[in-house]
Design a protein around this motif. Structure first.
Motif, mmCIF file in Angstrom:
data_model
loop_
_atom_site.group_PDB
_atom_site.id
_atom_site.type_symbol
_atom_site.label_atom_id
_atom_site.label_comp_id
_atom_site.label_asym_id
_atom_site.label_seq_id
_atom_site.Cartn_x
_atom_site.Cartn_y
_atom_site.Cartn_z
ATOM 1 N N THR A 272 0.859 -1.195 0.000
ATOM 2 C CA THR A 272 0.000 0.000 0.000
ATOM 3 C C THR A 272 0.884 1.230 0.000
ATOM 4 O O THR A 272 1.759 1.392 0.861
ATOM 5 N N VAL A 273 0.672 2.115 -0.981
ATOM 6 C CA VAL A 273 1.492 3.313 -1.133
ATOM 7 C C VAL A 273 0.587 4.542 -1.136
ATOM 8 O O VAL A 273 -0.585 4.475 -1.513
ATOM 9 N N SER A 274 1.146 5.684 -0.706
ATOM 10 C CA SER A 274 0.445 6.974 -0.751
ATOM 11 C C SER A 274 1.364 7.999 -1.392
ATOM 12 O O SER A 274 2.589 7.920 -1.258
ATOM 13 N N PHE A 275 0.761 8.966 -2.053
ATOM 14 C CA PHE A 275 1.531 10.025 -2.708
ATOM 15 C C PHE A 275 0.628 11.234 -2.902
ATOM 16 O O PHE A 275 -0.592 11.177 -2.679
ATOM 17 N N VAL A 276 1.240 12.336 -3.297
ATOM 18 C CA VAL A 276 0.520 13.589 -3.542
ATOM 19 C C VAL A 276 0.645 13.931 -5.012
ATOM 20 O O VAL A 276 1.755 13.982 -5.555
ATOM 21 N N THR B 2 4.640 13.494 -5.654
ATOM 22 C CA THR B 2 5.592 13.827 -4.599
ATOM 23 C C THR B 2 5.142 13.165 -3.295
ATOM 24 O O THR B 2 4.045 12.594 -3.213
ATOM 25 N N ASP B 3 5.990 13.296 -2.280
ATOM 26 C CA ASP B 3 5.700 12.759 -0.945
ATOM 27 C C ASP B 3 5.278 11.288 -1.031
ATOM 28 O O ASP B 3 4.261 10.871 -0.459
ATOM 29 N N ILE B 4 6.071 10.486 -1.744
ATOM 30 C CA ILE B 4 5.765 9.067 -1.931
ATOM 31 C C ILE B 4 6.129 8.311 -0.653
ATOM 32 O O ILE B 4 7.251 8.407 -0.159
#
Length: 266
Positions: free
Chosen positions: A203-207, A215-217
């Motif tokens: 599970t990954v999050s980013f902007v 960005t902000d991975i």
């Protein structure tokens, strides 16, 4: 043998061979004295209660023979002395005297006594009035100045750098071609670990920025074997997304997505 209960000899028969130091033996032994004493006290109290009204009637009433004389005397108290007030501020000085000019009623003069020429309203209604007469220049060159709309106000546009959640946006961010294309990109770019029979989810999050870059991975959950570093590498190589929009303006948006990883078994 006849047993007399009023005599204390029967106690010896009852408590023969028993513990006489017990309280029951002592109470029964003194029972006769206790009853006689209680009878005497009760009789005295009863007699006193019966004789009380008779004794009270024999006492003379002193209120009938005595008279109380009361005299009211008026006492004048001395006047209360007022203490002098301390730390009193001096009174303000009187205001300065001002000259007063007596109002004089206007007197209407006769027409023959008026020296100044009085102009009629028709002669001055189109003229610029002032304190004195000033003659204008008839040969003056009259040229209007440049037309100006006044100072222009510049609109201040605040840059919205807030990170929005994709759930409440008017236009959500999107990968070029849709989410299926994104998973196809991940499948072709992701290098799975050399571990047979591996099955899990990363599970990954980013902007998604306003220009579509990621960005902000961050990897929120991984299954080990280097899957975290590989997921970050794949997202950094991702093409630009279509940015999110709110109120007609592009905004930054957070995005969370799972990546399923499966490796063949030996």
């Amino acid at each position: 043998m006849k047993l007399d209960l009023l005599n204390s000899k029967w106690l010896e028969l009852v408590f023969e061979g028993r513990n006489k130091s017990y309280g029951a033996y002592d109470l029964r032994k003194k029972n006769t004295k206790t009853n006689v004493r209680a009878f005497i006290i009760g009789a005295f109290i009863f007699s006193l209660a019966v004789a009380t009204p008779l004794l009270l009637s024999l006492i003379p009433d002193s209120s009938d023979d005595l008279t109380i004389n009361q005299k009211v005397t008026t006492v004048k108290l001395p006047p209360k002395e007022e203490k002098p007030k301390e730390d009193l501020k001096p009174p303000p000085p009187p205001p300065p005297k001002q000259d007063v000019v007596k109002f004089v009623k206007p007197v209407v003069a006769k027409t023959d006594d008026v020296v100044e020429e009085i102009k009629k309203i028709e002669e001055i209604k189109d003229q610029n009035l002032g304190k004195k007469d000033i003659e204008g220049d008839e040969n003056a060159d009259l040229q209007p100045g440049p037309i100006d709309d006044g100072p222009k106000q510049q609109e201040v546009v605040e840059d919205d750098n807030k990170i929005y959640n994709s759930a409440g946006l008017e236009v959500k961010p999107e990968f070029p071609g849709g989410i299926a294309k994104f998973y196809n990109f991940v499948k072709n770019t992701f290098t799975p670990p050399d571990e047979p029979g591996l099955n899990g989810r990363v599970t990954v999050s980013f902007v998604v920025e306003k220009d579509g870059t990621l960005t902000d991975i961050k990897v929120l959950k991984d299954i080990g074997f280097g899957t975290k570093q590989e997921a970050e590498r794949v997202l950094r190589k991702s093409p630009r997304w279509t940015p999110a929009e709110q109120n007609g303006k592009k905004v930054r948006c957070s995005y969370v997505i799972p990546i399923t990883i499966q490796t063949p078994e030996e």
